[in-house]
Scaffold this motif. Sequence first.
Motif, PDB file in Angstrom:
ATOM      1  N   ASN A   1      47.008  20.759 -26.008  1.00  0.00           N
ATOM      2  CA  ASN A   1      45.734  20.175 -26.409  1.00  0.00           C
ATOM      3  C   ASN A   1      45.361  20.656 -27.803  1.00  0.00           C
ATOM      4  O   ASN A   1      45.247  21.865 -28.034  1.00  0.00           O
ATOM      5  CB  ASN A   1      44.633  20.542 -25.411  1.00  0.00           C
TER       6      ASN A   1
ATOM      7  N   TYR B   1      42.431  20.682 -30.165  1.00  0.00           N
ATOM      8  CA  TYR B   1      40.986  20.491 -30.147  1.00  0.00           C
ATOM      9  C   TYR B   1      40.441  20.357 -31.569  1.00  0.00           C
ATOM     10  O   TYR B   1      40.954  20.967 -32.506  1.00  0.00           O
ATOM     11  CB  TYR B   1      40.300  21.659 -29.432  1.00  0.00           C
TER      12      TYR B   1
ATOM     13  N   ASP C   1      38.631  15.071 -37.788  1.00  0.00           N
ATOM     14  CA  ASP C   1      39.173  14.258 -36.703  1.00  0.00           C
ATOM     15  C   ASP C   1      40.355  13.418 -37.182  1.00  0.00           C
ATOM     16  O   ASP C   1      41.394  13.335 -36.511  1.00  0.00           O
ATOM     17  CB  ASP C   1      38.069  13.361 -36.149  1.00  0.00           C
TER      18      ASP C   1
ATOM     19  N   ASN D   1      41.622  16.326 -28.694  1.00  0.00           N
ATOM     20  CA  ASN D   1      40.370  16.357 -27.934  1.00  0.00           C
ATOM     21  C   ASN D   1      39.251  16.825 -28.855  1.00  0.00           C
ATOM     22  O   ASN D   1      39.422  17.802 -29.585  1.00  0.00           O
ATOM     23  CB  ASN D   1      40.464  17.340 -26.763  1.00  0.00           C
ATOM     24  N   ASN D   2      38.117  16.163 -28.802  1.00  0.00           N
ATOM     25  CA  ASN D   2      36.980  16.571 -29.634  1.00  0.00           C
ATOM     26  C   ASN D   2      36.070  17.517 -28.868  1.00  0.00           C
ATOM     27  O   ASN D   2      35.732  17.277 -27.704  1.00  0.00           O
ATOM     28  CB  ASN D   2      36.181  15.347 -30.086  1.00  0.00           C
ATOM     29  N   MET D   3      35.679  18.618 -29.532  1.00  0.00           N
ATOM     30  CA  MET D   3      34.723  19.572 -28.979  1.00  0.00           C
ATOM     31  C   MET D   3      33.725  19.937 -30.074  1.00  0.00           C
ATOM     32  O   MET D   3      33.739  21.038 -30.616  1.00  0.00           O
ATOM     33  CB  MET D   3      35.430  20.826 -28.456  1.00  0.00           C
TER      34      MET D   3
ATOM     35  N   SER E   1      31.343  23.518 -35.605  1.00  0.00           N
ATOM     36  CA  SER E   1      32.634  23.903 -35.013  1.00  0.00           C
ATOM     37  C   SER E   1      32.633  25.306 -34.412  1.00  0.00           C
ATOM     38  O   SER E   1      33.663  25.753 -33.897  1.00  0.00           O
ATOM     39  CB  SER E   1      33.801  23.752 -35.990  1.00  0.00           C
TER      40      SER E   1
ATOM     41  N   LEU F   1      33.706  25.344 -30.696  1.00  0.00           N
ATOM     42  CA  LEU F   1      35.149  25.366 -30.481  1.00  0.00           C
ATOM     43  C   LEU F   1      35.742  26.723 -30.843  1.00  0.00           C
ATOM     44  O   LEU F   1      36.592  27.255 -30.118  1.00  0.00           O
ATOM     45  CB  LEU F   1      35.829  24.264 -31.292  1.00  0.00           C
TER      46      LEU F   1
ATOM     47  N   ALA G   1      39.934  29.844 -24.121  1.00  0.00           N
ATOM     48  CA  ALA G   1      41.096  28.953 -24.194  1.00  0.00           C
ATOM     49  C   ALA G   1      42.333  29.638 -23.614  1.00  0.00           C
ATOM     50  O   ALA G   1      42.471  30.865 -23.697  1.00  0.00           O
ATOM     51  CB  ALA G   1      41.364  28.544 -25.630  1.00  0.00           C
TER      52      ALA G   1
ATOM     53  N   ALA H   1      47.098  25.436 -26.383  1.00  0.00           N
ATOM     54  CA  ALA H   1      45.833  25.013 -26.986  1.00  0.00           C
ATOM     55  C   ALA H   1      45.715  25.602 -28.380  1.00  0.00           C
ATOM     56  O   ALA H   1      45.989  26.787 -28.591  1.00  0.00           O
ATOM     57  CB  ALA H   1      44.648  25.464 -26.129  1.00  0.00           C
TER      58      ALA H   1
ATOM     59  N   GLY I   1      43.331  24.593 -32.325  1.00  0.00           N
ATOM     60  CA  GLY I   1      42.227  23.750 -32.761  1.00  0.00           C
ATOM     61  C   GLY I   1      42.008  23.722 -34.251  1.00  0.00           C
ATOM     62  O   GLY I   1      42.453  24.612 -34.987  1.00  0.00           O
TER      63      GLY I   1
END
Length: 340
Positions: free
Chosen positions: A37, A39, A49, A72-74, A79, A82, A90, A96, A98
């Motif tokens: 993932n 993020y 994004d 995936n957006n968080m 920020s 995240l 996480a 994972a 980000g």
Amino acid sequence: MTLRKYLSTAAVALGVLVSNSAFAETVEEFYSGKTINLYIGYSVGGGYDTYARMIAAHIGKHIPGNPTVVPNNMPGAGSLRLTNWLYEAAPADGTAFGAIARAAPFEPLLKNQAANFKASEFNFIGNANREYSLCAANADSGVKNVEDLKSTELLVGGTGAASDPNIQANVLNEAIGSKMTIVDGYPGGNDIVLAMERGEVQGRCGWSWSTIKATKMDLVNDGKVNLLLQFSSSPHPELLDVPLALDLTDDKTSRALINFVVATQEMGRPYIAPPGVPEDRVEALREAFAETMSDPEFLEAATAAGLEISPSSGRDLQTIVQSVYQTEESVLNKLIELRK
């Protein structure tokens, strides 16, 4: 042997077996059939994004075992939501990582109580581009240049204290006497631009040139926005007529404040993995990121999307973080004061 002692001994033995099994597992074996993932600390449609989704579409084939990489957006708090999650919750197994705000790693340095992490403990993976951040105003705002920015109030959008739009506006208000008023609470930069188009706000800072080119170049071409200044140590080759923030003041303290912002721009859009990820998997992610940056298919797609690619390695990013953490205390205190 008591039951408690037996269970304790069994648990230790099981832990050794699990540890040995994990140690014996290669990176390729671990990632085979897995999903990673990726993020994104901002909402859909903005620069963070756009870059992250492009990277997610291509990086998997460069990671041993060819895992599926899902974006995936968080969004939240520039920020920091995240960043905190990556540090505290996480999975630390390499599944994972980000994309966070370039300024986020420096929030603990600025005594932000919402920043619940130690930047030095993250595993920095890399970034895809060095950034040139701009402040811009709607053409109908009456703010056409820096002099207007000093004499006319400009409502600008913000995405949280840790984010570039907020930090840059606050620093400029102090350093050059601009009159920007921040309207905070937007989940991402793209939301600020939409608010500009609706007339809710009149401008923004922290707007990356790469993002403008990729998503909103029509606003520039149609004369709907004025590019006021740029944060960088040197001007972008395509923006030679847009003044550098550093050239707008000779005051030592003001230049130090602006220099802090410029240093964070070198972070680009950093990708980080949680603390505690096994070293071989961190290296695999770093190598995969670097290989993606030179992947012909990725570069072709990035060019078609108008994305600039000028990557830095994870180790380069960690060096920048270490350097910024050496900033003089008096400068940090002023930055902290500006954010109150």
